[in-house]
Scaffold this active site. Structure first.
Site, PDB file in Angstrom:
ATOM      1  CG  ASP A  13      -2.091   0.899   1.111  1.00 43.04           C
ATOM      2  OD1 ASP A  13      -2.351   1.389  -0.014  1.00 43.04           O
ATOM      3  OD2 ASP A  13      -2.761   1.145   2.123  1.00 43.04           O
ATOM      4  NE  ARG A  17      -1.541   6.446   1.382  1.00 42.60           N
ATOM      5  CZ  ARG A  17      -1.372   5.565   2.361  1.00 42.60           C
ATOM      6  NH1 ARG A  17      -1.076   5.986   3.578  1.00 42.60           N
ATOM      7  NH2 ARG A  17      -1.492   4.280   2.125  1.00 42.60           N
ATOM      8  CG  HIS A  30      -0.121   2.255  -9.353  1.00 43.97           C
ATOM      9  ND1 HIS A  30      -0.311   1.815  -8.057  1.00 43.97           N
ATOM     10  CD2 HIS A  30      -1.253   2.953  -9.671  1.00 43.97           C
ATOM     11  CE1 HIS A  30      -1.494   2.227  -7.614  1.00 43.97           C
ATOM     12  NE2 HIS A  30      -2.077   2.920  -8.568  1.00 43.97           N
ATOM     13  CG  LEU A 125      10.209 -16.742  -4.060  1.00 41.07           C
ATOM     14  CD1 LEU A 125      10.183 -16.844  -2.530  1.00 41.07           C
ATOM     15  CD2 LEU A 125      10.505 -15.284  -4.449  1.00 41.07           C
ATOM     16  CD  GLU A 191       3.454 -14.165  14.970  1.00 42.72           C
ATOM     17  OE1 GLU A 191       3.261 -13.079  15.550  1.00 42.72           O
ATOM     18  OE2 GLU A 191       3.065 -15.263  15.415  1.00 42.72           O
TER      19      GLU A 191
HETATM   20  C1  FPP Z   1      -1.910   0.150  -3.327  1.00 44.35           C
HETATM   21  O1  FPP Z   1      -1.442   1.476  -3.368  1.00 44.35           O
HETATM   22  C2  FPP Z   1      -1.444  -0.565  -4.468  1.00 44.35           C
HETATM   23  C3  FPP Z   1      -2.246  -1.164  -5.388  1.00 44.35           C
HETATM   24  C4  FPP Z   1      -3.705  -1.157  -5.331  1.00 44.35           C
HETATM   25  C5  FPP Z   1      -1.695  -1.861  -6.543  1.00 44.35           C
HETATM   26  C6  FPP Z   1      -0.422  -2.584  -6.293  1.00 44.35           C
HETATM   27  C7  FPP Z   1       0.391  -2.466  -7.517  1.00 44.35           C
HETATM   28  C8  FPP Z   1       1.729  -2.383  -7.559  1.00 44.35           C
HETATM   29  C9  FPP Z   1       2.586  -2.526  -6.385  1.00 44.35           C
HETATM   30  C10 FPP Z   1       2.446  -2.128  -8.823  1.00 44.35           C
HETATM   31  C11 FPP Z   1       2.247  -3.128  -9.884  1.00 44.35           C
HETATM   32  C12 FPP Z   1       2.427  -4.518  -9.433  1.00 44.35           C
HETATM   33  C13 FPP Z   1       3.047  -5.448 -10.158  1.00 44.35           C
HETATM   34  C14 FPP Z   1       3.077  -6.838  -9.669  1.00 44.35           C
HETATM   35  C15 FPP Z   1       3.720  -5.160 -11.425  1.00 44.35           C
HETATM   36  P1  FPP Z   1      -2.515   2.625  -3.418  1.00 44.35           P
HETATM   37  O2  FPP Z   1      -2.709   2.999  -4.833  1.00 44.35           O
HETATM   38  O3  FPP Z   1      -3.760   2.197  -2.713  1.00 44.35           O
HETATM   39  O4  FPP Z   1      -1.792   3.760  -2.641  1.00 44.35           O
HETATM   40  P2  FPP Z   1      -2.476   4.858  -1.706  1.00 44.35           P
HETATM   41  O5  FPP Z   1      -3.026   4.131  -0.498  1.00 44.35           O
HETATM   42  O6  FPP Z   1      -1.330   5.740  -1.350  1.00 44.35           O
HETATM   43  O7  FPP Z   1      -3.531   5.535  -2.521  1.00 44.35           O
END
Ligand code: FPP
Length: 225
Positions: A13, A17, A30, A125, A191
């Site tokens: 997450d 932000r 992202h 892995l 955990e």
């Molecule tokens: C949460 O951050 C993240 C996501 C909903 C998407 C996760 C995606 C990635 C880590 C990048 C792409 C992944 C791969 C495997 C290539 P958020 O957007 O909710 O952030 P915020 O809470 O700050 O708004």
């Protein structure tokens, strides 16, 4: 003997932000988040006590986001899997998806299937990406698969899940303290570690320090030591 973090799960997450704090678009966050995915996966592949890394990449609820962000995430996933195919093979990393993939575009499903097949023999892995994944949806799909066969047991339901592997260590970046429908069943005795670090800044050093703390925890699984 200390605990081994055989199965690590991460709620990644904070991409949005992180980007907004730099005056950039959420999609840039992202993009940088994908770099953290690569770094953390490579670290886990190099540590033989870690067998499985499950990453929450797109939830069943993430479709509620603006269309432009959802489309970007779909494209990013496809691009990531294509460009990282060689990295999976070089690192001996098996790629496995969990979640209901049926909703994705044909081209994304093809790439997912291609990388999954190409890496099926890899054994340093398992990197498992949760894609259109929700813990409740997973449990309902598994229960539906089994319900005509008679009584459900903990074992039969577990084995019918997309991910029939208990989580040892579950980490959430970005400062919130919730599971957000991630691996609800599998995290029964995990955990839980929460960090304020936003995902694009989550480093292998921080993962290492969390693992160090995890190793000192007394895990009793409801029993007594
Ligand atoms: C949460 O951050 C993240 C996501 C909903 C998407 C996760 C995606 C990635 C880590 C990048 C792409 C992944 C791969 C495997 C290539 P958020 O957007 O909710 O952030 P915020 O809470 O700050 O708004």
């Amino acid at each position: 003997m200390s605990n081994q973090p055989r199965h690590i799960a991460i709620i990644m997450d904070g991409n949005g932000r992180w980007a907004e704090a730099q005056g950039k678009s959420r999609t840039y966050g992202h993009e940088r988040g994908a770099e953290s995915v690569r770094a953390i996966t490579t670290y886990c592949a190099a540590h033989s006590d870690i067998n499985r890394l499950t990453l929450y990449a797109f939830s069943t609820e993430n479709w509620k986001r603006p269309k432009i962000e959802v489309e970007f995430l779909m494209k990013l996933l496809e691009r990531y899997l294509k460009s990282e195919r060689a990295t999976y093979l070089e690192g001996n990393i098996r790629f496995e998806p969990i979640g209901d993939l049926s909703i994705f575009s044909k081209s994304l499903r093809n790439v997912i299937e291609d990388v999954q097949k190409a890496t099926a023999h890899c054994n340093s892995l398992v990197q498992c990406l949760a894609l259109n994944y929700g813990g409740r949806d997973e449990i309902v799909r598994a229960a539906n698969t089994l319900c005509e066969k008679g009584t459900l047991t903990v074992e039969s339901l577990n084995n019918a899940l997309d991910c029939p592997h208990d989580v040892d260590l579950l980490i959430r970046t970005g400062g919130d303290h919730r599971l957000s429908n991630f691996l609800l069943w599998q995290a029964a005795y995990a955990e839980l570690f929460f960090t304020k670090t936003l995902w694009p800044e989550f480093s292998t050093d921080e993962l290492e320090s969390i693992i160090k703390k995890f190793k000192t925890v007394e895990r009793r699984f409801g029993g007594l030591n």
